[in-house]
Design a protein around this motif. Structure first.
Motif, PDB file in Angstrom:
ATOM      1  N   LEU A  25      38.315  49.463  38.433  1.00 14.99           N
ATOM      2  CA  LEU A  25      38.351  48.060  38.005  1.00 14.99           C
ATOM      3  C   LEU A  25      39.253  47.445  38.925  1.00 14.99           C
ATOM      4  CD1 LEU A  25      37.188  45.788  36.221  1.00 14.99           C
ATOM      5  CD2 LEU A  25      38.902  46.458  34.607  1.00 14.99           C
ATOM      6  N   MET A  26      40.593  47.871  38.994  1.00 12.68           N
ATOM      7  CA  MET A  26      41.507  47.324  39.562  1.00 12.68           C
ATOM      8  C   MET A  26      41.351  47.011  40.983  1.00 12.68           C
ATOM      9  SD  MET A  26      45.321  48.441  38.060  1.00 12.68           S
ATOM     10  CE  MET A  26      45.511  48.217  36.371  1.00 12.68           C
ATOM     11  N   LYS A  27      40.785  48.230  41.676  1.00 10.96           N
ATOM     12  CA  LYS A  27      40.577  48.026  43.056  1.00 10.96           C
ATOM     13  C   LYS A  27      39.208  47.177  43.309  1.00 10.96           C
ATOM     14  CE  LYS A  27      41.915  52.792  44.077  1.00 10.96           C
ATOM     15  NZ  LYS A  27      41.623  54.049  44.087  1.00 10.96           N
ATOM     16  N   GLY A  28      38.393  47.070  42.288  1.00 13.78           N
ATOM     17  CA  GLY A  28      37.221  46.000  42.416  1.00 13.78           C
ATOM     18  C   GLY A  28      37.981  44.729  42.294  1.00 13.78           C
ATOM     19  N   LEU A  29      38.800  44.392  41.483  1.00 14.67           N
ATOM     20  CA  LEU A  29      39.447  43.033  41.432  1.00 14.67           C
ATOM     21  C   LEU A  29      40.547  42.915  42.732  1.00 14.67           C
ATOM     22  CD1 LEU A  29      40.937  43.203  38.076  1.00 14.67           C
ATOM     23  CD2 LEU A  29      39.264  41.550  38.694  1.00 14.67           C
ATOM     24  N   LEU A  30      40.844  43.555  43.437  1.00  8.74           N
ATOM     25  CA  LEU A  30      41.557  43.627  44.707  1.00  8.74           C
ATOM     26  C   LEU A  30      40.465  43.178  45.997  1.00  8.74           C
ATOM     27  CD1 LEU A  30      44.033  46.511  44.345  1.00  8.74           C
ATOM     28  CD2 LEU A  30      44.432  44.074  44.482  1.00  8.74           C
ATOM     29  N   GLY A  31      39.257  43.606  45.708  1.00 10.13           N
ATOM     30  CA  GLY A  31      38.364  43.718  46.696  1.00 10.13           C
ATOM     31  C   GLY A  31      38.314  45.002  47.658  1.00 10.13           C
ATOM     32  N   LEU A  46      43.758  31.988  42.716  1.00 11.18           N
ATOM     33  CA  LEU A  46      44.122  33.578  42.722  1.00 11.18           C
ATOM     34  C   LEU A  46      43.779  33.569  44.285  1.00 11.18           C
ATOM     35  CD1 LEU A  46      44.720  36.082  41.516  1.00 11.18           C
ATOM     36  CD2 LEU A  46      42.431  36.315  40.472  1.00 11.18           C
ATOM     37  N   LYS A  47      42.525  33.449  44.955  1.00 12.16           N
ATOM     38  CA  LYS A  47      42.247  33.776  46.046  1.00 12.16           C
ATOM     39  C   LYS A  47      43.265  33.107  47.141  1.00 12.16           C
ATOM     40  CE  LYS A  47      37.414  33.496  45.398  1.00 12.16           C
ATOM     41  NZ  LYS A  47      36.064  32.687  45.551  1.00 12.16           N
ATOM     42  N   ARG A  48      43.927  32.004  46.684  1.00 14.35           N
ATOM     43  CA  ARG A  48      45.146  31.304  47.531  1.00 14.35           C
ATOM     44  C   ARG A  48      46.204  32.048  47.595  1.00 14.35           C
ATOM     45  NH1 ARG A  48      48.513  27.794  46.974  1.00 14.35           N
ATOM     46  NH2 ARG A  48      47.886  27.093  44.972  1.00 14.35           N
ATOM     47  N   THR A  49      46.759  32.339  46.345  1.00  7.30           N
ATOM     48  CA  THR A  49      48.246  32.887  46.045  1.00  7.30           C
ATOM     49  C   THR A  49      48.121  34.207  46.002  1.00  7.30           C
ATOM     50  OG1 THR A  49      47.934  32.511  43.762  1.00  7.30           O
ATOM     51  CG2 THR A  49      48.947  30.570  44.936  1.00  7.30           C
ATOM     52  N   GLY A  50      46.869  35.079  45.874  1.00  9.96           N
ATOM     53  CA  GLY A  50      46.956  36.564  45.845  1.00  9.96           C
ATOM     54  C   GLY A  50      47.062  37.159  44.619  1.00  9.96           C
ATOM     55  N   ILE A  51      47.024  38.491  44.808  1.00  8.09           N
ATOM     56  CA  ILE A  51      46.897  39.537  43.659  1.00  8.09           C
ATOM     57  C   ILE A  51      47.905  40.360  44.164  1.00  8.09           C
ATOM     58  CG2 ILE A  51      45.859  41.158  42.489  1.00  8.09           C
ATOM     59  CD1 ILE A  51      43.216  40.093  42.938  1.00  8.09           C
ATOM     60  N   GLY A  52      49.014  40.707  43.296  1.00  8.91           N
ATOM     61  CA  GLY A  52      49.945  41.848  43.464  1.00  8.91           C
ATOM     62  C   GLY A  52      49.864  43.016  43.008  1.00  8.91           C
ATOM     63  N   TYR A  53      49.583  44.174  43.715  1.00  9.65           N
ATOM     64  CA  TYR A  53      49.202  45.348  43.117  1.00  9.65           C
ATOM     65  C   TYR A  53      50.238  46.541  43.243  1.00  9.65           C
ATOM     66  CZ  TYR A  53      46.024  49.492  42.947  1.00  9.65           C
ATOM     67  OH  TYR A  53      45.449  50.566  42.534  1.00  9.65           O
ATOM     68  N   LEU A  54      50.541  47.262  42.303  1.00  9.41           N
ATOM     69  CA  LEU A  54      51.408  48.283  42.495  1.00  9.41           C
ATOM     70  C   LEU A  54      50.455  49.567  42.066  1.00  9.41           C
ATOM     71  CD1 LEU A  54      54.315  49.168  42.281  1.00  9.41           C
ATOM     72  CD2 LEU A  54      54.436  49.300  39.996  1.00  9.41           C
ATOM     73  N   PRO A  55      50.127  50.273  43.138  1.00 13.22           N
ATOM     74  CA  PRO A  55      49.206  51.376  42.910  1.00 13.22           C
ATOM     75  C   PRO A  55      49.813  52.584  41.866  1.00 13.22           C
ATOM     76  CG  PRO A  55      49.944  51.379  45.177  1.00 13.22           C
ATOM     77  CD  PRO A  55      50.465  50.176  44.361  1.00 13.22           C
ATOM     78  N   GLN A  56      49.008  53.483  41.627  1.00 12.03           N
ATOM     79  CA  GLN A  56      49.615  54.965  41.128  1.00 12.03           C
ATOM     80  C   GLN A  56      50.441  55.504  42.210  1.00 12.03           C
ATOM     81  OE1 GLN A  56      46.432  57.491  39.079  1.00 12.03           O
ATOM     82  NE2 GLN A  56      45.795  55.733  38.304  1.00 12.03           N
ATOM     83  N   GLN A  57      49.844  55.618  43.167  1.00 12.90           N
ATOM     84  CA  GLN A  57      50.644  56.261  44.653  1.00 12.90           C
ATOM     85  C   GLN A  57      51.268  55.291  45.237  1.00 12.90           C
ATOM     86  OE1 GLN A  57      50.432  59.711  44.594  1.00 12.90           O
ATOM     87  NE2 GLN A  57      49.021  59.452  42.899  1.00 12.90           N
ATOM     88  N   MET A  58      52.687  55.498  45.609  1.00 16.52           N
ATOM     89  CA  MET A  58      53.333  54.447  45.995  1.00 16.52           C
ATOM     90  C   MET A  58      53.392  54.901  47.614  1.00 16.52           C
ATOM     91  SD  MET A  58      56.520  54.040  43.543  1.00 16.52           S
ATOM     92  CE  MET A  58      56.594  56.000  43.361  1.00 16.52           C
ATOM     93  N   PHE A 170      49.405  39.906  38.779  1.00 16.79           N
ATOM     94  CA  PHE A 170      50.068  41.061  38.755  1.00 16.79           C
ATOM     95  C   PHE A 170      49.101  42.352  38.132  1.00 16.79           C
ATOM     96  CE2 PHE A 170      53.430  38.523  38.854  1.00 16.79           C
ATOM     97  CZ  PHE A 170      54.516  38.987  39.856  1.00 16.79           C
ATOM     98  N   LEU A 171      48.772  43.359  39.153  1.00 23.99           N
ATOM     99  CA  LEU A 171      47.962  44.391  38.676  1.00 23.99           C
ATOM    100  C   LEU A 171      49.081  45.725  38.653  1.00 23.99           C
ATOM    101  CD1 LEU A 171      44.730  43.891  40.128  1.00 23.99           C
ATOM    102  CD2 LEU A 171      45.327  43.420  38.155  1.00 23.99           C
ATOM    103  N   LEU A 172      49.372  46.348  37.555  1.00 26.80           N
ATOM    104  CA  LEU A 172      50.263  47.321  37.699  1.00 26.80           C
ATOM    105  C   LEU A 172      49.514  48.627  37.120  1.00 26.80           C
ATOM    106  CD1 LEU A 172      53.449  45.485  35.883  1.00 26.80           C
ATOM    107  CD2 LEU A 172      52.871  45.870  38.373  1.00 26.80           C
TER     108      LEU A 172
END
Length: 178
Positions: A25-31, A46-58, A170-172
């Protein structure tokens, strides 16, 4: 069959068993992946200012120190500094003050300088320091190689970079699982 709306200021937690699709689901939100059905609608802000993503694998780089790694969050500011430096050098070397090219350089310099100040480029070092101290790092660790930090501290390095980018969302992905 997921329908949800996230309003400014909302805090959401998606809980489910392993393999139930939380990361998908998070990967879908990230495109990063496309939905197999339905549609994903995101706000223009949201498209302009972006999504911050902290994945499981850093993906912390091991070839730099703490402050330099966190400075990577300012890629746009760094590019603007290079543009300002280039335009300034070109303008000072030219004598064709009435030409269209000279005027274009002046406009490029103006636009880059304005954007740099809008992004508060002059305060990036202070922002890095404040963020790192807020996440529990000590000043004497600022020049320490990232490769010497444990997994939990490496997650904090990535979190610092994410906070410094100031995304709208933020997507953590399992942030307390480290």
């Amino acid at each position: 069959d997921v329908n949800m709306e996230v309003d400014p200021g909302d805090y959401l937690c998606i809980v489910g068993e392993n393999g139930s699709g939380k990361s998908t689901l998070m990967k879908g939100l990230l495109g990063l992946i496309r939905p197999t059905g339905g549609k994903l609608v995101t706000a223009d802000e949201l498209k302009r200012t972006g999504i911050g993503y902290l994945p499981q694998q850093m993906r912390v780089a091991d070839d730099t120190d703490l402050v330099t790694e966190c400075g990577k969050a300012f890629a746009e500011i760094i590019a603007l500094e290079k543009e300002i430096e280039y335009c300034t050098a070109e303008i000072s070397a030219r004598t064709d003050y009435e030409s269209d090219e000279y005027e274009k350089l002046l406009h490029r310099l103006h636009d880059a300088t304005e954007r740099y100040h809008l992004l508060d480029g002059d305060n990036r070092d202070a922002e890095v320091e404040k963020t790192l101290l807020g996440l529990g790092f000590k000043r004497e660790e600022f020049n320490r190689p990232t490769s010497t930090f444990s997994g939990g501290w490496r997650m904090r390095i990535e979190l610092a970079k994410l906070l410094l980018k100031r995304p709208t969302l933020f997507l953590l992905d399992e942030p307390t699982n480290r």
